[in-house]
Design an enzyme around this catalytic site. Structure first.
Site, PDB file in Angstrom:
ATOM      1  N   SER A   1       0.832  -1.197   0.000  1.00 37.83           N
ATOM      2  CA  SER A   1       0.000   0.000   0.000  1.00 37.83           C
ATOM      3  C   SER A   1       0.874   1.257   0.000  1.00 37.83           C
ATOM      4  CB  SER A   1      -0.967  -0.035   1.180  1.00 37.83           C
ATOM      5  OG  SER A   1      -2.011   0.913   1.010  1.00 37.83           O
TER       6      SER A   1
ATOM      7  N   GLU B   1     -10.272  -3.482  -5.737  1.00 40.85           N
ATOM      8  CA  GLU B   1      -9.721  -2.592  -4.707  1.00 40.85           C
ATOM      9  C   GLU B   1      -9.542  -1.201  -5.313  1.00 40.85           C
ATOM     10  OE1 GLU B   1      -5.655  -2.655  -3.461  1.00 40.85           O
ATOM     11  OE2 GLU B   1      -5.168  -4.301  -4.831  1.00 40.85           O
TER      12      GLU B   1
ATOM     13  N   HIS C   1      -7.629  -5.749  -0.688  1.00 37.74           N
ATOM     14  CA  HIS C   1      -6.438  -4.900  -0.640  1.00 37.74           C
ATOM     15  C   HIS C   1      -5.392  -5.528   0.275  1.00 37.74           C
ATOM     16  CE1 HIS C   1      -4.048  -1.318  -0.696  1.00 37.74           C
ATOM     17  NE2 HIS C   1      -4.239  -1.042   0.584  1.00 37.74           N
TER      18      HIS C   1
END
Length: 722
Positions: free
Chosen positions: A567, A661, A691
């Site tokens: 991320s 996502e 995610h």
């Protein structure tokens, strides 16, 4: 629910405030007979101004009242938010035509009593009974009733409590429940136009934020009447009771250091009154058989999203639609449908309002500065506040009631009816969806940090066979972890955790890091980089670069280092590589980018396309996290958003993500742009997952992805050894 020849449904509404009167009009509009019971002798509304955002205006438009509201009130051109002491602009949000185009309706400010007059004017004569104090409610299989203080019993097909935060109906349904006090007091006042004619107070939301206090002010009658809501800490007012008062010395003392325009406005107030700011926590149900709740009786909220009245209006239309819907075969079924459509949304708004109260009432100077920096970031990332306010304003209940109830977006920012195709992916989806509690979200980034740590450490504990130790990479703290192996034969993974640059830690990332170390037969060093908003850009990048350089100084060659992240950590890994390239330093052997957050302008199509489907994050949360990180910096800087950089010359990149996502297109764009300039890219895009799915060891795709990473890392190692 009734045949053409049958009597129309009859509904009792307890309470004739904004919610009760709007519900009465909406029910009347849908052919339902109403009796409104009001305990007072006349329908009046104390207080000052009220703000009706686009989502409330949709209901007023459907009831034929928008023209009257536009004539009586003011359509503000903007929110202009300034520092209370200096007058410096902190945040500017355009409305007027921009809001009307974006949300399908404008915003209006008007006097509460004017709105009450407009609502009651449309009701059939005899619909409202004043001096009708309800002391008890009840029901049987065929009816519901209200018992008045006089002993009279009034019977109908359904009964709705719209009697506010002190609701008698709610107490009858659920027993005594505590009200929560925010430790904030609110002064309210109205100022005739001639008393502020010398001040520059345009037809905007003219707001001032200071340490622990705010001024929310705006015109409620054009060129005639100006409204002030001033909030102060509870310990600044001492009196036996908080009642109507002409003694404004306490108010002026609380704002003694206000900048001249704000001070002049406060000095123009002749009379005002003060109340405490109370709320209740969201509840797990507000319907029982033929009795339900509406507005503040169901979900009383603090006023700092300007949504109390608007949520009541949404309730009113949904209630009327559900009771009139022929698809329901009973009143109880209709009321359950009404609650299912409303409770997830109002819960999200209640909690969001509390988070806003905390944000705007910061008192510590350092936290105030951080808050103001976040506002500057929002103006860069979200200049018309589309992503900031859309979760409340971009909603039309008159259309939403015609869609499945599962489409409503709840606390997690996910539509309630979203499901995955496999039980494993559904399990991961549900874990993300319930990761944060109401209290976590209401407490802002402090609560989110605690919730994220709890989520990761509870669900993903460090494996017993792994060995870890805290280390220092110069001035940067980190944790070294090995898997089951006793010696490091593979790469040295320098890992950056995710969390939008705002949450997460090295400690809570160890389970995933241990699996990476085991799979690659290597060593994983997880960096505890500094977090925003206390440490905005470039703090995280500086820490990442320093950690890399210190790892090299410890004797690890660049050819044996792989930058890794998930991320925001993945975006940080790519940004660090760009910075190293720009500095002419030797680059690492490769980069692992799992579900990268690589464009903090949030311009990837999937951010909007999959908003409401991804339980891990959404457009609103990404906007706020990005704003906390960039603050006064430009989000298009390649070292903030590497998708805006020249990726040529970077080492091989392994990129993974899943469809559905919100950051899917960040990953796709990164892969396409990197390969387009000659970077060796290994992509792994999968379906029906969540995610940062590699965090979830029980997912089959996680095992496959970790195996692929291990093979890819071995290939890099073989090349380096040649």
């Amino acid at each position: 629910m009734s045949s053409v020849d049958a009597e129309p449904l009859h509904v009792i509404l307890v309470g004739a405030g904004i919610g009760g009167l709007t519900a009465a009009l909406a029910l009347q509009h849908h052919g339902v007979r109403v009796t409104v019971l009001e305990r007072t002798s006349q329908l009046t509304e104390s207080g000052a101004g009220i703000q009706i955002a686009a989502n409330g205006v949709h209901v007023m438009r459907a009831l034929g009242l928008e023209g009257d509201i536009a004539e009586a009130g003011v359509a503000p051109g903007s929110y202009d938010i300034r520092d209370l002491r200096t007058g410096r602009q902190l945040w500017y949000i355009p409305f007027e035509d921009v809001a009307a185009q974006r949300y399908g309706a404008p915003m209006y400010n008007l006097h509460r009593s004017d709105l009450i007059d407009l609502l009651k004017r449309g009701l059939r004569q005899g619909s409202v009974r004043t001096e009708a104090k309800v002391v008890a409610v009840g029901q049987d299989e065929s009816s519901a009733w209200a018992e008045l203080a006089t002993g009279e019993r009034i019977t109908a097909d359904a009964l709705i409590g719209a009697d506010g935060i002190h609701s008698v109906v709610r107490t009858q349904l659920r027993g005594d429940e505590p009200r929560q006090f925010s430790n904030i007091l609110m002064w309210r006042g109205l100022i005739p136009a001639d008393r502020v004619a010398h001040l520059d107070l345009p037809e905007n939301g003219n707001y001032w934020f200071g340490p622990g206090r705010t001024l929310i002010t705006y015109w409620v009658r054009p060129g005639e009447l100006y409204s002030v809501l001033a909030s102060v800490p509870v310990d600044e007012v001492s009196r036996e009771s908080w009642e109507d008062t002409g003694d404004l010395a306490g108010l002026l003392d609380s704002f003694k250091d206000a900048e001249p325009r704000a001070r002049g406005m406060l000095e123009a107030i002749e009379t005002g009154f003060i109340t405490g700011m109370f709320y209740r926590d969201p509840i797990d149900g507000w319907t029982s058989g033929r009795i339900s709740l509406l507005g503040d009786a169901a979900h009383p909220m603090v006023p700092f999203l300007a949504q109390g009245a608007c949520q009541s209006m949404e309730d009113a239309w949904a209630l009327a639609h559900c009771l009139a819907d022929p698809m329901h075969d009973s009143v109880p079924a209709a009321l359950q449908d009404y609650e299912a459509r409303r409770r997830p949304r109002t819960t999200r708004v209640q909690v969001g309002a509390r988070a806003m109260v905390k944000l705007v009432h910061e008192s510590d100077p350092e936290r105030v500065a951080v808050r103001d920096g976040r506002f500057q970031g929002l103006m860069r990332i979200d200049p018309i506040a589309e992503r900031t306010w859309a979760f409340v304003m971009d909603y039309d209940i008159t259309k939403a009631v015609r869609e499945p109830a599962g489409d409503v977006v709840g606390l997690s920012g996910t539509r309630e009816g979203v499901t995955m195709n496999r039980p494993e992916s559904q399990r991961a989806h549900d874990l993300w969806r319930t990761a944060f509690t109401q209290e976590d979200i209401a407490r802002g980034h402090d609560g989110l940090r605690e919730g994220y740590e709890r989520f990761l450490t509870t669900n993903f504990p460090t494996p017993a066979e792994a060995t870890s130790r805290s280390i220092e990479l110069g001035r940067v703290d980190a944790i070294e972890i090995l898997g089951a192996q006793s010696a490091v034969e593979g790469p040295h993974l320098l890992h950056f955790h995710g969390g939008g640059y705002v949450v997460g830690s090295a400690e809570s990332s160890l389970e995933y890091a241990a699996r990476l170390a085991s799979a690659t037969n290597g060593r994983c060093v997880v960096v505890d980089y500094r977090l925003a908003p206390e440490h905005p850009y470039p703090a995280a990048l500086d820490d990442a670069l320093h950690a890399y350089r210190m790892l090299r100084e410890s004797g690890v060659p660049a050819s044996q280092i792989i930058l890794s992240g998930e991320s925001s950590g993945a975006g940080l890994a790519v940004a660090a590589a760009l910075a190293l390239k720009g500095a002419g330093e030797q680059l690492p052997a490769g980069i692992i980018a799992i579900c990268p957050f690589a464009d903090l302008t949030l311009s990837s199509p999937s951010v909007a396309k999959f908003d409401g489907r991804d339980p891990a994050t959404n457009r609103d949360s990404l906007t706020n996290m990005a704003a906390m990180y960039v603050q006064t910096h430009e989000p298009t800087d390649p070292l903030v958003s590497p998708l805006y950089g020249d990726l040529s010359g970077l080492p091989p990149i392994f990129i993974a993500a899943t469809d559905g996502e919100v950051l899917y297109d960040d990953a796709r764009r990164l892969a396409e742009q990197a390969s387009g300039v000659g970077v060796e890219v290994t992509s792994h895009f999968i379906e029906d997952s969540v995610h940062v799915f590699p965090l979830f060891a029980f997912l089959p795709e996680t095992t496959e992805t970790i195996d692929r990473i291990a093979q890819w890392a071995r290939l890099l190692g073989d090349r380096a050894a040649r």
